[in-house]
Write a protein that holds these residues in place. Sequence first.
Motif, PDB file in Angstrom:
ATOM      1  N   TRP A  93      18.225  29.188  54.348  1.00 39.92           N
ATOM      2  CA  TRP A  93      19.014  28.346  55.500  1.00 39.92           C
ATOM      3  C   TRP A  93      19.952  29.476  56.098  1.00 39.92           C
ATOM      4  N   THR A  94      20.887  30.292  55.348  1.00 32.24           N
ATOM      5  CA  THR A  94      21.708  31.256  56.104  1.00 32.24           C
ATOM      6  C   THR A  94      21.159  31.849  57.350  1.00 32.24           C
ATOM      7  N   LEU A  95      20.029  32.622  57.007  1.00 31.20           N
ATOM      8  CA  LEU A  95      19.297  33.553  57.989  1.00 31.20           C
ATOM      9  C   LEU A  95      18.997  32.482  59.159  1.00 31.20           C
ATOM     10  N   LEU A  96      18.290  31.342  58.669  1.00 33.11           N
ATOM     11  CA  LEU A  96      17.893  30.234  59.850  1.00 33.11           C
ATOM     12  C   LEU A  96      18.962  29.769  60.667  1.00 33.11           C
ATOM     13  N   LEU A  97      20.045  29.492  60.113  1.00 33.22           N
ATOM     14  CA  LEU A  97      21.288  29.141  61.076  1.00 33.22           C
ATOM     15  C   LEU A  97      22.036  30.129  61.537  1.00 33.22           C
ATOM     16  N   ALA A  98      22.057  31.424  60.880  1.00 37.06           N
ATOM     17  CA  ALA A  98      22.642  32.351  61.776  1.00 37.06           C
ATOM     18  C   ALA A  98      21.757  32.919  62.879  1.00 37.06           C
ATOM     19  N   ALA A  99      20.717  32.766  62.883  1.00 38.45           N
ATOM     20  CA  ALA A  99      19.943  33.302  63.878  1.00 38.45           C
ATOM     21  C   ALA A  99      20.187  32.423  65.234  1.00 38.45           C
ATOM     22  N   HIS A 100      20.599  31.215  65.095  1.00 36.59           N
ATOM     23  CA  HIS A 100      21.120  30.165  66.382  1.00 36.59           C
ATOM     24  C   HIS A 100      22.202  30.642  66.837  1.00 36.59           C
ATOM     25  N   VAL A 101      23.369  31.401  66.175  1.00 38.95           N
ATOM     26  CA  VAL A 101      24.476  31.693  66.723  1.00 38.95           C
ATOM     27  C   VAL A 101      24.549  32.482  67.917  1.00 38.95           C
ATOM     28  N   PRO A 102      23.814  33.456  67.793  1.00 36.67           N
ATOM     29  CA  PRO A 102      23.722  34.487  68.949  1.00 36.67           C
ATOM     30  C   PRO A 102      23.512  33.804  70.406  1.00 36.67           C
ATOM     31  N   LEU A 103      22.625  32.565  70.247  1.00 41.68           N
ATOM     32  CA  LEU A 103      22.150  31.827  71.536  1.00 41.68           C
ATOM     33  C   LEU A 103      23.394  31.510  72.236  1.00 41.68           C
ATOM     34  N   VAL A 104      24.613  31.497  71.840  1.00 44.05           N
ATOM     35  CA  VAL A 104      25.786  31.062  72.659  1.00 44.05           C
ATOM     36  C   VAL A 104      26.083  32.054  73.684  1.00 44.05           C
ATOM     37  N   TRP A 105      25.708  33.424  73.427  1.00 43.50           N
ATOM     38  CA  TRP A 105      25.944  34.376  74.436  1.00 43.50           C
ATOM     39  C   TRP A 105      24.895  34.665  75.119  1.00 43.50           C
ATOM     40  N   ARG A 106      23.526  34.077  75.293  1.00 38.34           N
ATOM     41  CA  ARG A 106      22.191  34.405  75.649  1.00 38.34           C
ATOM     42  C   ARG A 106      22.452  34.820  77.287  1.00 38.34           C
ATOM     43  N   ARG A 107      23.302  34.268  77.875  1.00 40.58           N
ATOM     44  CA  ARG A 107      23.199  34.558  79.206  1.00 40.58           C
ATOM     45  C   ARG A 107      23.759  35.913  79.735  1.00 40.58           C
ATOM     46  N   ARG A 108      24.765  36.096  78.756  1.00 41.23           N
ATOM     47  CA  ARG A 108      25.532  37.272  79.035  1.00 41.23           C
ATOM     48  C   ARG A 108      24.676  38.757  78.566  1.00 41.23           C
ATOM     49  N   ARG A 109      24.219  38.530  77.300  1.00 39.42           N
ATOM     50  CA  ARG A 109      23.509  39.780  76.625  1.00 39.42           C
ATOM     51  C   ARG A 109      22.136  39.146  76.278  1.00 39.42           C
ATOM     52  N   PRO A 110      21.053  38.895  77.025  1.00 38.65           N
ATOM     53  CA  PRO A 110      19.941  38.273  76.445  1.00 38.65           C
ATOM     54  C   PRO A 110      19.189  39.413  75.685  1.00 38.65           C
ATOM     55  N   LEU A 111      18.961  40.647  75.961  1.00 38.21           N
ATOM     56  CA  LEU A 111      18.382  41.488  75.228  1.00 38.21           C
ATOM     57  C   LEU A 111      18.936  41.600  73.569  1.00 38.21           C
ATOM     58  N   LEU A 112      20.352  41.574  73.718  1.00 37.78           N
ATOM     59  CA  LEU A 112      20.822  41.530  72.380  1.00 37.78           C
ATOM     60  C   LEU A 112      20.859  40.497  71.751  1.00 37.78           C
ATOM     61  N   VAL A 113      21.064  39.319  72.158  1.00 37.39           N
ATOM     62  CA  VAL A 113      20.631  37.983  71.638  1.00 37.39           C
ATOM     63  C   VAL A 113      19.485  38.001  70.821  1.00 37.39           C
ATOM     64  N   LEU A 114      18.167  38.496  71.760  1.00 33.53           N
ATOM     65  CA  LEU A 114      16.929  38.442  71.206  1.00 33.53           C
ATOM     66  C   LEU A 114      16.793  39.298  70.145  1.00 33.53           C
ATOM     67  N   ALA A 115      17.570  40.410  70.179  1.00 37.89           N
ATOM     68  CA  ALA A 115      17.386  41.628  69.165  1.00 37.89           C
ATOM     69  C   ALA A 115      17.886  40.854  67.713  1.00 37.89           C
ATOM     70  N   ALA A 116      19.373  40.189  67.829  1.00 38.35           N
ATOM     71  CA  ALA A 116      19.699  39.690  66.667  1.00 38.35           C
ATOM     72  C   ALA A 116      19.007  38.702  66.070  1.00 38.35           C
ATOM     73  N   GLY A 117      18.460  37.846  67.049  1.00 41.52           N
ATOM     74  CA  GLY A 117      17.591  36.910  66.423  1.00 41.52           C
ATOM     75  C   GLY A 117      16.344  37.245  65.556  1.00 41.52           C
ATOM     76  N   VAL A 118      15.756  38.277  66.421  1.00 41.93           N
ATOM     77  CA  VAL A 118      14.730  39.121  65.405  1.00 41.93           C
ATOM     78  C   VAL A 118      15.051  39.712  63.913  1.00 41.93           C
ATOM     79  N   VAL A 119      16.185  40.566  63.989  1.00 42.06           N
ATOM     80  CA  VAL A 119      16.943  40.856  62.960  1.00 42.06           C
ATOM     81  C   VAL A 119      16.840  39.918  61.713  1.00 42.06           C
ATOM     82  N   LEU A 120      17.324  38.603  62.211  1.00 46.88           N
ATOM     83  CA  LEU A 120      17.854  37.642  61.209  1.00 46.88           C
ATOM     84  C   LEU A 120      16.444  37.023  60.773  1.00 46.88           C
ATOM     85  N   LEU A 121      15.667  36.536  61.616  1.00 48.84           N
ATOM     86  CA  LEU A 121      14.512  35.774  61.357  1.00 48.84           C
ATOM     87  C   LEU A 121      13.169  36.551  60.767  1.00 48.84           C
TER      88      LEU A 121
END
Length: 411
Positions: free
Chosen positions: A66-94
């Motif tokens: 649950w922690t990993l699943l919910l934490a993977a959604h947090v970076p989406l808040v900044w998806r417009r500013r750092r799209p690659l970084l947000v995707l990388a953070a999601g991959v690392v968490l998921l």
Amino acid sequence: MNLVQEKTTAGRPRLGERIMTVLNRDPRTAPHGTRNDAILAAVLAAVAVCVALSTDPARRPDALGWTLLLAAHVPLVWRRRRPLLVLAAGVVLLMPYHAMDNNHGASTPATVVALYTVAVTGRPLRTILTGITVLAIAFTVMLTVSTHQAVELLRISGWVIAVLFFGVDVRYYRQYVAGIVERAERAERTREEEARRRVAEERLRIARDLHDLLAHTITLIGVRTSVAAHVLAADPERLDRETIAKALEEIAETCRTARGELRTTLEVLRAAEHGEGRGPLPGLDGLPDLVEAARLAGARVEQSVRVRQAPPAVGAAAYRIVQEALTNAVRHAGPEPAVQVELYERDGALRLSVTDDGTGPIPGDTPGFGLVGMRERARSVGGTLDAGPRAQGGFEVSAVLPLTTAVEGTR
């Protein structure tokens, strides 16, 4: 009440227009982007929870899941500013989340949004490399879990490619729309600049017309007033009433003529405001009146006009040039100057010259706009003008006004 509602509805963009605005707009420049993405992340997290809870209890995430699943959604808040970084953070968490064989569908919406953002904001090459990297990492992780799961991932990897291509298409579409808007804005700026240029040209034309009219008239009035004043001062005991009366009558006639020309100019301006054209222009047929007016002012004027026909614009330019040249001769050439006005046609051009034998401008006189206006008149029909003192004394104004170019330009 209904009228107010209709006005409010009329002034508010329709739903379709708002949707098209969102589709056409670059997400990086959209207003309230962070706030909207925070709401989107919260909604996707809620969807992920619902999907994870709806599965087999044995596949439901544990506390770490649950922690990993919910934490993977947090970076989406900044998806417009750092799209690659947000995707990388999601991959690392998921990746650990999927490695623990939790519900794989719960994280799909967040992954789709992250991939779409990378595709819609980046260059196609970057998008392709990103997609290959994500698929390679996911396939490697799934191999550690189960070969069957890895094969299943390859089978459903089409949606990753589809999302990426959809994002690239949207990016190209937005670039196309932006190009249309930019061209429209550029065309609008060109139209505005053209309108300002025409206004400036019209103001310059009005200034030239008023200068030619008023300078000529005021000069003649001044000369004739000086004659009357001289007669009055020469011998007050024996007034030459006939000479004074003639001078005053000439002043009155000049005023009437100037008033008529000024009225005509104002009527032309009013007609132009309503799209009725500029009206008739002064032409070569008005030269005898200019010569006669200069003679009445004391100048000894001889004219020679050997021009069969001239376009209206060229005739008007020649008329104004001769008018200003005669005005300058009467004003600056001294008492009773000898003035020669000559117009003739040669090599497809109207050539004119106005010469006098006077002394020229008096040193210390305030320079006016006469010479500038004459040159502008000549340039307006594609011609040239020269003015200056003559070697044998006096002053000369000469101009060459093409006839062929002017005729073609008026067709």
